[in-house]
Scaffold this active site. Structure first.
Site, short mmCIF file in Angstrom:
data_model
loop_
_atom_site.label_atom_id
_atom_site.label_comp_id
_atom_site.label_asym_id
_atom_site.label_seq_id
_atom_site.Cartn_x
_atom_site.Cartn_y
_atom_site.Cartn_z
N ASP A 236 0.86 -1.18 0.00
CA ASP A 236 0.00 0.00 0.00
C ASP A 236 0.89 1.23 0.00
O ASP A 236 1.63 1.47 0.95
CB ASP A 236 -0.89 -0.02 1.25
CG ASP A 236 -1.85 1.16 1.32
OD1 ASP A 236 -1.68 2.12 0.55
OD2 ASP A 236 -2.77 1.12 2.16
N HIS A 255 -2.45 12.33 -9.65
CA HIS A 255 -3.65 13.09 -10.03
C HIS A 255 -4.93 12.50 -9.42
O HIS A 255 -5.97 13.15 -9.45
CB HIS A 255 -3.76 13.19 -11.55
CG HIS A 255 -4.36 11.99 -12.23
ND1 HIS A 255 -5.08 12.07 -13.40
CD2 HIS A 255 -4.35 10.65 -11.91
CE1 HIS A 255 -5.49 10.87 -13.77
NE2 HIS A 255 -5.05 9.99 -12.89
#
Length: 354
Positions: A236, A255
């Site tokens: 992660d 983004h």
């Protein structure tokens, strides 16, 4: 019989007509979706066919299919070669599923409820400044895709087709030759990393993503013959990223997130990097001015669906890099809307927060 003299009709598009074409552009998008879903471009690969033949193969109403293809032919997608018969055009060829740069998957994604519905709430998003996806579906888009395998498959296929041309451009136009070990953070199934490794034969790669994505990457990496050169690491990126890279690459990751969470990802990269390690962020950098740029429209899609995500300007990336402990050293444009934003660890170990 018409008395109109077509030679006297002006072909200059008036502002009202130009705006009207923009207003009804969703009709075109939906029509392309249906043609993509039916696989019409694949059926026309060997040449023109009658609408009756196409309707029989696809199991749809012939008259309705004709009206769909007639409308698409009017905007250059397919052509009516003779009455009732259709053939491919250069635009229609891009809907063929066997092309590396096929947009069929992206067109099919555009017709899914989970892709369409948020756009109906754009005004709400503008008013609140918050994404609407979670309000509509009960979970954010990442959780939704993990809980709906068929949606995830459509999403993955759309991203693969959408990225093919961009991957080729990045691999060919950016110089990766000085990198010995490249770590791609959030690299999905590994299409980009595989392309870079195949173009740089002495390079080793590390692909990092969440466990179920890494499982899906095994087949692609093995199929490309890269299992001995590419390590797959489940994890992660909000918690940590693998150490040992000469460069860390993040494509279409930053983004997706607001500044706070984007900063967290970049800081995790910064913590495992040596002074001479490179950071490579691949995104669309919003240019100044009012010139057309795909990233300006993609920014609205990101705003609707992702938790605080946005496309950023050069100045915004400069601020983000500085806050994460990097110096932004260069922005390398490619022949696609994507740029490679280079950074190196700043000499100071002080890391800021927004």
């Amino acid at each position: 019989m018409s008395n109109i003299n077509h030679s006297e009709i002006s072909h200059e598009i008036q502002p009202t007509e130009a705006l009207l074409q923009m207003i009804v552009s969703p009709w075109v998008s939906r029509s392309i979706y249906v043609a993509a879903e039916l696989g019409i471009a694949d059926l026309l690969k060997d040449g023109s066919q009658s609408c009756g033949e196409l309707a029989k193969v696809t199991g749809v109403d012939e008259r309705s299919l004709y009206r769909l293809l007639r409308a698409l032919a009017s905007v250059g997608v397919f052509a009516e070669s003779q009455p009732g018969c259709f053939e491919l055009t250069p635009l229609a060829e891009c809907l063929q599923s066997n092309r590396k740069d096929s947009l069929r998957g992206y067109a099919i994604k555009s017709g899914q409820v989970w892709d369409l519905q948020p756009w109906g709430h754009l005004l709400e998003c503008i008013k609140t400044g918050k994404p609407v996806f979670e309000n509509l579906f009960g979970v954010d888009i990442f959780e939704y895709l993990s809980e709906h395998p068929e949606a995830a498959k459509i999403y993955d296929q759309s991203m693969t087709s959408f990225s093919a041309k961009r991957i080729a451009a990045i691999t060919a136009e950016y110089d990766f030759s000085a990198i010995n070990t490249l770590v791609e953070v959030g690299g999905g199934r590994g299409s980009l990393l595989a392309s870079i490794l195949k173009a740089n034969l002495t390079m080793k790669g590390v692909l990092c993503d969440v466990p179920h994505v890494i499982e899906g990457a095994k087949q692609l990496i093995a199929g490309e013959g890269l299992s001995q050169r590419c390590e797959l690491v489940a994890g992660d990126f909000f918690e940590s990223v693998p150490s040992g890279g000469d460069a860390y690459l993040l494509k279409h990751i930053i983004h997706d997130w607001d500044d706070e969470r984007a900063l967290q990802i970049l800081q995790n990269c910064r913590r495992v990097m040596q002074p001479n390690t490179k950071l490579l962020v691949i995104e669309m950098v919003i240019p100044k001015g009012n010139e057309p740029f795909f990233g300006k429209l993609l920014d609205l899609q990101v705003m609707l669906n992702y938790p605080g995500g946005c496309e950023r300007t050069e100045a915004e990336y400069q601020d983000l890099f500085e806050a994460a402990g990097f110096n932004l050293t260069n922005i390398v444009s490619t022949s696609t809307p994507l740029s490679v934003i280079e950074g190196v660890p700043a000499k100071s170990d002080r890391i800021s927060v927004f």
